[in-house]
Motif scaffolding. Structure first.
Motif, short mmCIF file in Angstrom:
data_model
loop_
_atom_site.label_atom_id
_atom_site.label_comp_id
_atom_site.label_asym_id
_atom_site.label_seq_id
_atom_site.Cartn_x
_atom_site.Cartn_y
_atom_site.Cartn_z
N LYS A 1 4.04 -0.45 -13.27
CA LYS A 1 3.66 -0.35 -11.86
C LYS A 1 2.38 0.49 -11.75
CE LYS A 1 8.40 -0.74 -10.38
NZ LYS A 1 9.53 -0.12 -9.74
N SER A 2 1.30 -0.07 -12.23
CA SER A 2 0.05 0.69 -12.32
C SER A 2 -0.53 1.03 -10.95
CB SER A 2 -0.97 -0.09 -13.14
OG SER A 2 -1.26 -1.32 -12.51
N VAL A 3 -0.45 0.12 -10.00
CA VAL A 3 -1.02 0.40 -8.67
C VAL A 3 -0.23 1.50 -7.98
CG1 VAL A 3 -1.49 -0.61 -6.42
CG2 VAL A 3 -1.90 -1.96 -8.48
N LEU A 4 1.08 1.46 -8.09
CA LEU A 4 1.93 2.49 -7.48
C LEU A 4 1.65 3.86 -8.10
CD1 LEU A 4 4.28 3.24 -5.57
CD2 LEU A 4 5.81 2.72 -7.48
N ILE A 5 1.53 3.90 -9.41
CA ILE A 5 1.27 5.16 -10.11
C ILE A 5 -0.07 5.74 -9.67
CG2 ILE A 5 0.79 6.18 -12.36
CD1 ILE A 5 2.80 4.17 -13.50
N ARG A 6 -1.09 4.89 -9.62
CA ARG A 6 -2.43 5.35 -9.24
C ARG A 6 -2.45 5.87 -7.81
NH1 ARG A 6 -6.25 0.77 -10.01
NH2 ARG A 6 -4.53 0.47 -11.17
#
Length: 131
Positions: free
Chosen positions: A28-33
Protein backbone atom coordinates in the motif's frame (compact mmCIF):
# COMPACT_ATOMS: atom_id res chain seq x y z
CA UNK A 1 -3.49 19.19 31.61
CA UNK A 2 -0.49 20.40 29.69
CA UNK A 3 -1.15 19.99 25.96
CA UNK A 4 2.48 20.35 24.93
CA UNK A 5 4.52 17.36 26.06
CA UNK A 6 8.22 16.99 25.44
CA UNK A 7 7.93 13.21 25.76
CA UNK A 8 5.30 13.14 23.02
CA UNK A 9 7.39 15.40 20.81
CA UNK A 10 10.43 13.13 21.07
CA UNK A 11 8.86 9.67 21.06
CA UNK A 12 5.87 10.00 18.73
CA UNK A 13 7.94 9.46 15.55
CA UNK A 14 9.14 6.10 16.82
CA UNK A 15 5.55 5.03 17.41
CA UNK A 16 4.59 5.83 13.84
CA UNK A 17 7.73 4.00 12.64
CA UNK A 18 6.59 0.85 14.44
CA UNK A 19 3.13 1.24 12.92
CA UNK A 20 4.64 1.54 9.43
CA UNK A 21 6.52 -1.74 9.94
CA UNK A 22 3.31 -3.68 10.64
CA UNK A 23 2.35 -6.17 7.94
CA UNK A 24 -0.96 -4.41 7.21
CA UNK A 25 0.91 -1.84 5.12
CA UNK A 26 2.52 -4.26 2.66
CA UNK A 27 1.78 -3.25 -0.92
CA UNK A 28 0.00 0.00 0.00
CA UNK A 29 2.55 2.54 -1.16
CA UNK A 30 0.16 5.45 -1.68
CA UNK A 31 -1.37 5.02 1.78
CA UNK A 32 2.06 4.82 3.41
CA UNK A 33 3.30 7.93 1.61
CA UNK A 34 0.19 9.93 2.50
CA UNK A 35 0.29 8.85 6.13
CA UNK A 36 3.97 9.72 6.36
CA UNK A 37 3.38 13.18 4.91
CA UNK A 38 0.35 13.68 7.16
CA UNK A 39 2.20 12.63 10.30
CA UNK A 40 5.33 14.63 9.50
CA UNK A 41 3.15 17.69 8.80
CA UNK A 42 1.29 17.25 12.08
CA UNK A 43 4.57 16.75 13.94
CA UNK A 44 5.95 19.90 12.33
CA UNK A 45 2.81 21.81 13.38
CA UNK A 46 3.21 20.46 16.93
CA UNK A 47 6.81 21.69 16.91
CA UNK A 48 5.65 25.12 15.73
CA UNK A 49 3.25 25.21 18.69
CA UNK A 50 6.19 24.40 20.96
CA UNK A 51 8.16 27.25 19.41
CA UNK A 52 5.27 29.71 19.79
CA UNK A 53 4.47 28.86 23.40
CA UNK A 54 8.06 28.36 24.51
CA UNK A 55 8.87 30.48 27.57
CA UNK A 56 12.59 31.11 27.62
CA UNK A 57 12.54 32.63 31.10
CA UNK A 58 11.42 29.36 32.66
CA UNK A 59 14.23 26.91 32.02
CA UNK A 60 12.52 23.98 33.74
CA UNK A 61 9.00 24.29 32.37
CA UNK A 62 8.95 20.72 31.02
CA UNK A 63 8.92 17.48 33.01
CA UNK A 64 12.53 16.80 33.87
CA UNK A 65 12.51 13.07 34.50
CA UNK A 66 11.14 10.17 32.51
CA UNK A 67 10.24 7.19 34.65
CA UNK A 68 10.19 3.74 33.15
CA UNK A 69 7.70 1.40 34.82
CA UNK A 70 7.47 3.64 37.87
CA UNK A 71 11.20 3.73 38.64
CA UNK A 72 14.04 5.99 37.68
CA UNK A 73 16.48 4.71 35.09
CA UNK A 74 19.27 2.77 36.89
CA UNK A 75 18.12 3.94 40.31
CA UNK A 76 20.62 1.67 42.09
CA UNK A 77 23.42 3.78 40.64
CA UNK A 78 21.59 7.05 41.12
CA UNK A 79 21.26 7.64 37.37
CA UNK A 80 18.14 9.19 35.89
CA UNK A 81 17.16 10.14 32.38
CA UNK A 82 16.05 13.70 31.78
CA UNK A 83 15.16 15.79 28.77
CA UNK A 84 15.13 19.57 28.59
CA UNK A 85 14.80 22.32 26.02
CA UNK A 86 16.38 25.75 25.90
CA UNK A 87 16.27 28.46 23.24
CA UNK A 88 19.00 27.08 20.98
CA UNK A 89 17.86 23.47 21.15
CA UNK A 90 14.26 24.52 20.49
CA UNK A 91 15.44 26.06 17.23
CA UNK A 92 17.23 22.82 16.34
CA UNK A 93 14.11 20.80 17.17
CA UNK A 94 12.15 23.06 14.83
CA UNK A 95 14.74 22.62 12.08
CA UNK A 96 14.79 18.83 12.48
CA UNK A 97 11.03 18.58 12.27
CA UNK A 98 10.97 20.87 9.23
CA UNK A 99 13.65 18.83 7.43
CA UNK A 100 11.80 15.57 8.06
CA UNK A 101 8.63 17.13 6.67
CA UNK A 102 10.49 18.36 3.56
CA UNK A 103 12.21 14.99 3.09
CA UNK A 104 8.88 13.16 3.23
CA UNK A 105 7.46 15.49 0.60
CA UNK A 106 10.56 15.32 -1.61
CA UNK A 107 10.82 11.54 -1.55
CA UNK A 108 7.61 11.06 -3.53
CA UNK A 109 9.30 10.59 -6.89
CA UNK A 110 12.56 9.09 -5.67
CA UNK A 111 11.51 6.05 -3.64
CA UNK A 112 10.26 3.20 -5.85
CA UNK A 113 10.07 0.27 -3.41
CA UNK A 114 10.07 -0.56 0.32
CA UNK A 115 8.10 2.53 1.26
CA UNK A 116 7.27 1.39 4.77
CA UNK A 117 10.90 0.64 5.60
CA UNK A 118 12.07 3.98 4.20
CA UNK A 119 9.57 6.07 6.16
CA UNK A 120 10.06 3.99 9.31
CA UNK A 121 13.79 4.68 9.13
CA UNK A 122 13.14 8.39 8.53
CA UNK A 123 11.02 8.57 11.70
CA UNK A 124 13.50 6.50 13.73
CA UNK A 125 16.18 8.95 12.61
CA UNK A 126 13.98 11.86 13.70
CA UNK A 127 13.48 10.33 17.14
CA UNK A 128 17.19 9.75 17.58
CA UNK A 129 18.06 13.31 16.51
CA UNK A 130 15.40 14.84 18.76
CA UNK A 131 16.44 12.69 21.72
Amino acid sequence: MNLLSLKFLIFSPILIAVIFLLPIFTGKSVLIRRLAMLFSGMHFFYTVLFLIFFNNSLIYNFPSEITILGQSWLSSLGISLSFGVDGISMTLVFLTSFLVFISCMASKGCIKSKFSLFYALIFILETSVLG
